[in-house]
Design a protein around this motif. Structure first.
Motif, mmCIF file in Angstrom:
data_model
loop_
_atom_site.group_PDB
_atom_site.id
_atom_site.type_symbol
_atom_site.label_atom_id
_atom_site.label_comp_id
_atom_site.label_asym_id
_atom_site.label_seq_id
_atom_site.Cartn_x
_atom_site.Cartn_y
_atom_site.Cartn_z
ATOM 1 N N SER A 1 -3.896 -29.894 -18.152
ATOM 2 C CA SER A 1 -4.853 -28.941 -18.706
ATOM 3 C C SER A 1 -4.203 -28.039 -19.758
ATOM 4 C CB SER A 1 -5.438 -28.100 -17.576
ATOM 5 O OG SER A 1 -6.256 -27.093 -18.084
ATOM 6 N N VAL A 2 -3.066 -27.459 -19.426
ATOM 7 C CA VAL A 2 -2.432 -26.514 -20.352
ATOM 8 C C VAL A 2 -1.858 -27.224 -21.579
ATOM 9 C CG1 VAL A 2 -0.095 -26.384 -19.339
ATOM 10 C CG2 VAL A 2 -1.091 -24.384 -20.450
ATOM 11 N N THR A 3 -1.382 -28.448 -21.415
ATOM 12 C CA THR A 3 -0.868 -29.170 -22.586
ATOM 13 C C THR A 3 -1.995 -29.595 -23.511
ATOM 14 O OG1 THR A 3 -0.764 -31.245 -21.329
ATOM 15 C CG2 THR A 3 1.266 -29.960 -21.476
ATOM 16 N N ALA A 4 -3.178 -29.874 -22.949
ATOM 17 C CA ALA A 4 -4.340 -30.210 -23.780
ATOM 18 C C ALA A 4 -4.854 -28.977 -24.516
ATOM 19 C CB ALA A 4 -5.445 -30.820 -22.923
ATOM 20 N N GLU A 5 -4.856 -27.831 -23.831
ATOM 21 C CA GLU A 5 -5.386 -26.605 -24.420
ATOM 22 C C GLU A 5 -4.419 -25.970 -25.421
ATOM 23 O OE1 GLU A 5 -7.444 -22.376 -23.057
ATOM 24 O OE2 GLU A 5 -6.892 -23.843 -21.534
ATOM 25 N N PHE A 6 -3.114 -26.083 -25.181
ATOM 26 C CA PHE A 6 -2.101 -25.450 -26.035
ATOM 27 C C PHE A 6 -1.044 -26.471 -26.474
ATOM 28 C CE2 PHE A 6 -3.703 -22.209 -23.092
ATOM 29 C CZ PHE A 6 -4.105 -21.224 -23.976
ATOM 30 N N LEU B 1 -0.381 -16.004 -21.523
ATOM 31 C CA LEU B 1 -0.196 -17.399 -21.113
ATOM 32 C C LEU B 1 1.044 -17.534 -20.241
ATOM 33 C CD1 LEU B 1 -1.035 -20.367 -21.211
ATOM 34 C CD2 LEU B 1 0.330 -20.583 -23.317
ATOM 35 N N CYS C 1 2.882 -26.073 -25.432
ATOM 36 C CA CYS C 1 3.226 -26.687 -24.145
ATOM 37 C C CYS C 1 3.280 -28.207 -24.254
ATOM 38 C CB CYS C 1 2.167 -26.332 -23.103
ATOM 39 S SG CYS C 1 1.922 -24.567 -22.843
#
Length: 112
Positions: A52-57, A84, A61
């Motif tokens: 989730s965090v790698t997709a969003e940022f 974050l 990330c």
């Protein structure tokens, strides 16, 4: 790095200790993040959190594998907002801390 260290060590009973030549942040001996160099943090989230965090940022990330296992998210410290960093470190901490300690973060959040 000072920002990330302050957030991590501000969590209940969090400590910093050596882990095979690099710094690690722990709660009651369990690692929730490591510091491979001065510019990055490896934060131990669950697989869904990492994805989730790698997709969003994606510019901040990226996924880190240990062998074939998705092990953690690597965060570029300077590119990450304080919010974050706090969110990710608290999430990782909650995964490793005893429930009684993890609850203290939730209580502190509601007091603000």
């Amino acid at each position: 790095m000072n920002r990330a260290r302050a957030i991590a060590l501000g969590l209940p009973e969090a400590t910093e200790a050596d882990h095979h030549g690099i710094a690690s942040f722990r709660v009651r001996g369990k690692i929730f993040a490591t510091v491979p160099d001065d510019r990055h943090l490896r934060i131990m989230l669950d697989e869904n959190g990492i994805r989730s965090v790698t997709a969003e940022f994606p510019s901040v990330c990226h996924e880190y594998y240990w062998g074939e296992k998705l092990a953690c998210v690597v965060v570029a410290i300077e590119a990450a907002s304080t919010g974050l960093l706090r969110e990710l470190l608290e999430d990782a901490y909650r995964r490793k801390a005893p429930v009684s300690l993890a609850r203290q973060i939730n209580i502190a959040e509601h007091e603000h």
